[in-house]
Design a protein around this motif. Structure first.
Motif, PDB file in Angstrom:
ATOM      1  N   GLU A 106       0.834  -1.207   0.000  1.00  0.00           N
ATOM      2  CA  GLU A 106       0.000   0.000   0.000  1.00  0.00           C
ATOM      3  C   GLU A 106       0.871   1.260   0.000  1.00  0.00           C
ATOM      4  N   THR A 107       1.921   1.244   0.806  1.00  0.00           N
ATOM      5  CA  THR A 107       2.832   2.395   0.859  1.00  0.00           C
ATOM      6  C   THR A 107       3.508   2.610  -0.483  1.00  0.00           C
ATOM      7  N   LEU A 108       3.921   1.517  -1.122  1.00  0.00           N
ATOM      8  CA  LEU A 108       4.552   1.624  -2.437  1.00  0.00           C
ATOM      9  C   LEU A 108       3.579   2.204  -3.458  1.00  0.00           C
ATOM     10  N   SER A 109       2.345   1.729  -3.446  1.00  0.00           N
ATOM     11  CA  SER A 109       1.335   2.253  -4.373  1.00  0.00           C
ATOM     12  C   SER A 109       1.073   3.731  -4.118  1.00  0.00           C
ATOM     13  N   GLN A 110       0.999   4.097  -2.853  1.00  0.00           N
ATOM     14  CA  GLN A 110       0.749   5.493  -2.506  1.00  0.00           C
ATOM     15  C   GLN A 110       1.924   6.369  -2.947  1.00  0.00           C
ATOM     16  N   ARG A 116       3.531  10.357  -9.431  1.00  0.00           N
ATOM     17  CA  ARG A 116       2.827  10.707 -10.677  1.00  0.00           C
ATOM     18  C   ARG A 116       2.189  12.091 -10.574  1.00  0.00           C
ATOM     19  N   VAL A 117       1.548  12.365  -9.435  1.00  0.00           N
ATOM     20  CA  VAL A 117       0.905  13.658  -9.258  1.00  0.00           C
ATOM     21  C   VAL A 117       1.957  14.772  -9.235  1.00  0.00           C
ATOM     22  N   LEU A 165      -4.115  17.447  -2.904  1.00  0.00           N
ATOM     23  CA  LEU A 165      -5.295  17.000  -2.162  1.00  0.00           C
ATOM     24  C   LEU A 165      -6.356  16.429  -3.102  1.00  0.00           C
ATOM     25  N   ARG A 166      -6.570  17.096  -4.210  1.00  0.00           N
ATOM     26  CA  ARG A 166      -7.587  16.649  -5.161  1.00  0.00           C
ATOM     27  C   ARG A 166      -7.175  15.322  -5.809  1.00  0.00           C
ATOM     28  N   GLU A 167      -5.934  15.241  -6.253  1.00  0.00           N
ATOM     29  CA  GLU A 167      -5.463  14.053  -6.980  1.00  0.00           C
ATOM     30  C   GLU A 167      -5.226  12.844  -6.059  1.00  0.00           C
ATOM     31  N   MET A 168      -4.933  13.106  -4.797  1.00  0.00           N
ATOM     32  CA  MET A 168      -4.640  12.019  -3.856  1.00  0.00           C
ATOM     33  C   MET A 168      -5.832  11.724  -2.947  1.00  0.00           C
ATOM     34  N   GLU A 169      -7.006  12.175  -3.312  1.00  0.00           N
ATOM     35  CA  GLU A 169      -8.212  12.010  -2.484  1.00  0.00           C
ATOM     36  C   GLU A 169      -8.453  10.542  -2.127  1.00  0.00           C
ATOM     37  N   GLU A 170      -8.250   9.651  -3.069  1.00  0.00           N
ATOM     38  CA  GLU A 170      -8.513   8.216  -2.796  1.00  0.00           C
ATOM     39  C   GLU A 170      -7.558   7.631  -1.742  1.00  0.00           C
TER      40      GLU A 170
END
Length: 172
Positions: A106-110, A116-117, A165-170
């Motif tokens: 999960e940390t790697l994906s985040q 990317r953002v 904040l908008r792009e990392m909302e999930e």
């Protein structure tokens, strides 16, 4: 003759076997166990097993050796059972939850999503955000480093944070 009668269910014949071979079985159990603490329990368990399996005795004249085998096996089982076994929880402490495979994935994906953002941010916003959040520069230090007015640094950081904040909302 006693073993045959006991196998047929004669309780008095079995009592004679108990009185006759009990002391010898106690000696054998004590030798194997190394102490008298559990001897009576092992001998009693052996006689219970003998009573239950007396019908399987092929040669009733060999009742003494048969009883001695039973008490020896029961004694060895008792010694094995009391051996200390290492508790697996004491041997190897579990990894902290943050190091568990699912948490690492999960940390790697985040982190990949954040990268990317950040890559999509305008250069000045990305540089301001990186200096502030990663390098922990003050607003004044960022302004000096990038040769920008302090108000511009504040505006760039505000826009970068809003986009993140908008792009990392999930991931919240």
């Amino acid at each position: 003759m006693l073993a045959e009668r006991a196998a047929d269910g004669d309780l008095r014949a079995f009592e004679v076997l108990v009185r006759r071979y009990g002391p010898l079985m106690r000696v054998q159990a004590t030798r194997v166990l190394g102490s008298n603490d559990e001897t009576d329990d092992v001998v009693q368990e052996s006689f219970i097993t003998a009573w239950q399996q007396l019908g399987t005795l092929d040669d009733p004249s060999a009742v003494k050796s048969w009883l001695m085998r039973i008490v020896s096996r029961k004694s060895i089982d008792r010694v094995r059972a009391r051996r200390e076994h290492a508790n697996i929880d004491d041997t190897d402490a579990p990894a902290p939850e943050s190091r568990a495979p699912h948490a690492l994935a999960e940390t790697l994906s985040q982190t990949e999503a954040l990268s990317r953002v950040l890559a999509g941010l305008p250069e000045d916003q990305r540089r301001c955000w990186t200096l502030r959040e990663i390098a922990e520069y003050s607003y004044g230090d960022i302004a000096a480093e990038l040769d920008l007015p302090l108000s511009t640094v504040r505006g760039l950081l505000a826009r970068a944070r809003k986009t993140l904040l908008r792009e990392m909302e999930e991931w919240r």
